[in-house]
Design an enzyme around this catalytic site. Structure first.
Site, PDB file in Angstrom:
ATOM      1  N   ASP A  80       0.865  -1.165   0.022  1.00 21.67           N
ATOM      2  CA  ASP A  80      -0.063   0.110  -0.055  1.00 21.67           C
ATOM      3  C   ASP A  80       0.785   1.249  -0.048  1.00 21.67           C
ATOM      4  OD1 ASP A  80      -0.655  -1.117   3.324  1.00 21.67           O
ATOM      5  OD2 ASP A  80       0.855   0.026   2.606  1.00 21.67           O
ATOM      6  N   ASP A  82       1.336   5.096   1.775  1.00 27.91           N
ATOM      7  CA  ASP A  82       0.541   5.927   2.395  1.00 27.91           C
ATOM      8  C   ASP A  82       1.204   7.524   2.518  1.00 27.91           C
ATOM      9  OD1 ASP A  82      -0.635   3.873   3.649  1.00 27.91           O
ATOM     10  OD2 ASP A  82       0.891   3.461   5.162  1.00 27.91           O
ATOM     11  N   ASP A 160       8.547   4.764  14.195  1.00 30.81           N
ATOM     12  CA  ASP A 160       9.224   3.626  14.823  1.00 30.81           C
ATOM     13  C   ASP A 160      10.659   3.230  14.508  1.00 30.81           C
ATOM     14  OD1 ASP A 160       8.343   2.564  12.652  1.00 30.81           O
ATOM     15  OD2 ASP A 160       6.960   1.225  13.648  1.00 30.81           O
TER      16      ASP A 160
END
Length: 462
Positions: A80, A82, A160
């Site tokens: 995907d 983003d 992260d």
């Protein structure tokens, strides 16, 4: 301010040179010019490009971020794409008629193009004391609400892993790499941004993400990121069960189930998700449950890689079979119920306990119980009854579980599995022969039992 102006002027004179700097929080930033990287707009989905350009033309900053950039650079096909922007969710919604806003912990915009959904997030910022209405942290340091907006530098500092802190800028087609993300991609190292203890406490699911990215991307977890995991793994017990259901799908239905399972057990991450299964594994490390779990992971990977369907109903039915069997035995001893009734009572207990850590939707928990129930019918339905039995909607899944159990246990179960295998794989004519011969054998055994009744004895005359 002067550093930013100097940087801007330098880019005006030479757009082909890479630049390096440091954010206010001390995170390194490398801006790679279009000429010096391999990403092309042709590799990005058409819908993601539409979103990026519309935001840019409306005067907002817009970047492709994270996995989409990372996977293209690794030569993988992104799952995907983003997007992040400095536009707020409400401003995004005004720009796109096909937009819906979702999320409570962090507000997101989903731009819907038929089945394709482009997720757009507002750049995140750091928390300050006066932001209690839009951000909230619990006593353990876990983020409960996080609608704090900021700059691209702050957003990168909040991410992260360094390999996810990669931004493709639609305004000049450059890549912004934070914390040495490009270098970590090259060295195949998974490194956390910031203090690992703090980052894991903010969101314990990051420990599962570390495992998933390491196996998916063929990376080694950096020692600083790996060391705290075993100690902090119990924090996963506080994560909502509904969220853990989604994480389990990502871990075990992505073609890396075997590797993820092995690494999760190594770091103590499996027990918070499957406490009942872990108890059985600890009691008998070399028993049938261990063999069963390895077979489940191996078979799931094979089906995913072969583009075959996989269903959570079968996965959970197989994973929880031995905890179910153990619980059924305990109920039978404690209550004196028959084996059949104890088994039914155990099904409800085991599923209820599992749903405390992973919220299994009813559309999967109910079929899983059907698969369990059918295990009791395999021995009783050999012979002519088999024709009707195989018409059951859940027969195939139950049959597959029988084969896994036979592989794990051996013994008499192997004979039962072999009979059903020959029946299922046989032609109609072969099935009739197998069924008749089995039915005849059963009648003979029943007759022999009747003949063995004790003989009457007469009392000798005195």
């Amino acid at each position: 301010m002067f550093r930013r102006i100097s940087q801007f002027c330098k880019q005006l004179f030479d757009d082909n040179q890479n630049t390096t700097e440091t954010t206010q929080a001390g995170l390194s930033l490398e801006i790679v010019a279009r000429k010096n990287h391999a990403i092309s707009r042709k590799q990005i989905s058409e819908n993601a490009i539409k979103v990026l350009y519309r935001l840019h033309k409306a005067g907002f900053k817009a970047y492709l971020v994270g996995g989409g950039v990372r996977d293209i650079l690794l030569g993988l096909e992104p799952k995907d794409f983003d997007v992040v922007t400095n536009a707020t969710p409400e401003e995004i919604k005004r720009l796109f008629r096909n937009c819906r806003l979702v999320g409570r912990r962090f507000r997101l915009a989903h731009i819907v193009f038929g089945r394709d959904v482009i997720e757009v997030a507002t750049l995140r910022g750091h928390h300050v004391d006066n932001e209690e209405k839009i951000s909230k942290v619990n006593a353990e340091g876990r983020l409960l609400r996080d609608n704090v907006y900021g700059t691209i530098d702050e957003d990168a500092e909040r991410r992260d892993f360094t390999v996810n802190a990669l931004y493709y800028d639609i305004s000049d087609f450059s890549i912004h790499s934070y914390g040495g993300g490009l270098q970590d991609l090259e060295s195949r190292t998974l490194r956390l941004i910031g203090d690992p203890q703090k980052r894991y406490r903010e969101d314990p699911v990051r420990m599962l993400r570390a495992v998933r990215f390491a196996t998916k991307l063929g990376m080694d977890i950096d020692k600083g990121a790996a060391d705290p995991i075993y100690e902090l793994a119990p924090l996963l017990k506080d994560i909502p069960a509904a969220r853990m259901y989604e994480e389990v799908l990502k871990l075990f239905f992505n073609g890396q189930a075997q590797n993820n399972y092995t690494m999760m057990r190594e770091y103590g991450l499996f027990e918070p998700l499957f406490p009942l299964v872990e108890n059985v594994l600890v009691e008998d490390p070399h028993g049938p449950a261990t063999k069963m779990n390895n077979a489940i992971m191996r078979n799931t990977d094979q089906r995913v890689l072969a583009d075959k369907t996989v269903t959570p109903a079968f996965f959970y039915a197989a994973m929880l079979w031995y905890p179910l069997s153990q619980r059924a035995d305990d109920i039978a001893v404690e209550s004196g119920l028959s084996t059949y009734d104890a088994f039914y009572a155990a099904m409800g207990d085991v599923m209820e306990q599992q749903c405390r850590s992973i919220s299994i939707p009813r559309r999967f928990s109910t079929p899983a119980k059907d698969i369990w129930q059918l295990q009791l019918r395999f021995d009783r339905n050999q012979g002519t009854r088999a024709f009707k039995f195989i018409e059951h909607p859940k027969f195939r899944a139950a049959y597959d579980l029988l084969l896994l159990r036979a592989e794990a246990e051996g013994g008499n179960l192997t004979k039962s599995a072999a009979w059903w295998k020959s029946f299922v794989e046989g032609s109609e004519e072969q099935r009739s022969v197998i069924a008749r011969s089995t039915a005849k054998g059963n009648r003979n055994r029943n007759n022999n039992r009747r003949r063995r009744s004790p003989k009457k004895t007469t009392k000798p005359e005195e």
